[in-house]
Write a protein that holds these residues in place. Structure first.
Motif, PDB file in Angstrom:
ATOM      1  N   MET A   1      63.039  90.197  54.112  1.00 12.12           N
ATOM      2  CA  MET A   1      63.994  89.576  55.004  1.00 12.12           C
ATOM      3  C   MET A   1      64.844  90.631  55.716  1.00 12.12           C
ATOM      4  N   LEU A   2      65.266  91.640  54.963  1.00 16.05           N
ATOM      5  CA  LEU A   2      66.062  92.697  55.576  1.00 16.05           C
ATOM      6  C   LEU A   2      65.254  93.485  56.603  1.00 16.05           C
ATOM      7  N   SER A   3      63.967  93.630  56.358  1.00 17.51           N
ATOM      8  CA  SER A   3      63.135  94.362  57.319  1.00 17.51           C
ATOM      9  C   SER A   3      63.052  93.615  58.651  1.00 17.51           C
ATOM     10  N   ALA A   4      63.021  92.289  58.607  1.00 14.53           N
ATOM     11  CA  ALA A   4      62.964  91.507  59.842  1.00 14.53           C
ATOM     12  C   ALA A   4      64.284  91.609  60.603  1.00 14.53           C
ATOM     13  N   ILE A   5      65.393  91.569  59.875  1.00 17.82           N
ATOM     14  CA  ILE A   5      66.699  91.730  60.522  1.00 17.82           C
ATOM     15  C   ILE A   5      66.798  93.125  61.135  1.00 17.82           C
ATOM     16  N   PHE A   6      66.333  94.129  60.391  1.00 18.58           N
ATOM     17  CA  PHE A   6      66.332  95.492  60.917  1.00 18.58           C
ATOM     18  C   PHE A   6      65.472  95.590  62.173  1.00 18.58           C
ATOM     19  N   LEU A   7      64.301  94.927  62.165  1.00 18.37           N
ATOM     20  CA  LEU A   7      63.416  94.949  63.331  1.00 18.37           C
ATOM     21  C   LEU A   7      64.117  94.363  64.561  1.00 18.37           C
ATOM     22  N   LEU A   8      64.796  93.237  64.387  1.00 19.70           N
ATOM     23  CA  LEU A   8      65.529  92.623  65.501  1.00 19.70           C
ATOM     24  C   LEU A   8      66.603  93.571  66.040  1.00 19.70           C
ATOM     25  N   LEU A   9      67.373  94.152  65.127  1.00 21.99           N
ATOM     26  CA  LEU A   9      68.453  95.044  65.552  1.00 21.99           C
ATOM     27  C   LEU A   9      67.907  96.337  66.165  1.00 21.99           C
ATOM     28  N   ALA A  10      66.804  96.852  65.617  1.00 18.65           N
ATOM     29  CA  ALA A  10      66.210  98.080  66.163  1.00 18.65           C
ATOM     30  C   ALA A  10      65.684  97.849  67.574  1.00 18.65           C
ATOM     31  N   VAL A  53      63.585  84.540  59.434  1.00 20.74           N
ATOM     32  CA  VAL A  53      64.890  85.043  59.878  1.00 20.74           C
ATOM     33  C   VAL A  53      65.316  84.350  61.164  1.00 20.74           C
ATOM     34  N   SER A  54      64.390  84.187  62.099  1.00 19.91           N
ATOM     35  CA  SER A  54      64.705  83.514  63.367  1.00 19.91           C
ATOM     36  C   SER A  54      65.120  82.066  63.137  1.00 19.91           C
ATOM     37  N   ALA A  55      64.444  81.383  62.209  1.00 18.55           N
ATOM     38  CA  ALA A  55      64.809  79.996  61.900  1.00 18.55           C
ATOM     39  C   ALA A  55      66.227  79.934  61.333  1.00 18.55           C
ATOM     40  N   TRP A  56      66.563  80.873  60.468  1.00 12.29           N
ATOM     41  CA  TRP A  56      67.905  80.887  59.892  1.00 12.29           C
ATOM     42  C   TRP A  56      68.944  81.156  60.981  1.00 12.29           C
TER      43      TRP A  56
END
Length: 128
Positions: A1-10, A53-56
């Motif tokens: 989950m953190l990797s997906a958030i990191f991907l969005l922010l990166a 992550v996008s759904a949340w």
């Protein structure tokens, strides 16, 4: 989950950096979205995690508008001067968006759906 958030922010950060370095006429967030789409086309294993992550984020979207609303409260003089124009522009653009979306949806439905769309099936007449 953190990797997906990191991907969005990166992707967001990379888009902003590219925007500022190159002076492209696109906003950094749009450039970041294009980078994210490219990444997802190359690395398919990211999709399920990113979907969660996008759904949340989408489910809690109203929280994202709170800072904007609070910031708007500090713009009293600008709202007093341009508030009516902003309200009219927002209402008109929302209406135009709804109408264009409906027109494109109808066009796509007729264009890409096999058979005749929009016709009601003819009911069989009862035989006596």
């Amino acid at each position: 989950m953190l990797s997906a958030i990191f991907l969005l922010l990166a992707c967001q950060l990379a888009g902003e950096v590219l925007h500022r370095l190159t002076g492209l006429a696109l906003p950094g967030s749009v450039i970041g979205m294009v980078l994210l789409i490219g990444w997802l086309a190359l690395v398919r294993r990211e999709r399920p995690t990113l979907s969660a992550v996008s759904a949340w984020l989408t489910a809690h979207l109203s929280i994202m508008f709170v800072p904007a609303a609070v910031g708007l409260m500090n713009e009293g003089p600008a709202l007093e001067r341009y508030g009516l124009g902003l309200a009219v522009a927002t209402a008109v653009s929302t209406l135009v968006t709804i109408l264009v979306t409906a027109a494109v949806f109808r066009w796509a439905l007729h264009r890409f759906t096999p058979g005749e769309v929009g016709r009601r099936p003819v009911a069989a007449e009862p035989t006596s």
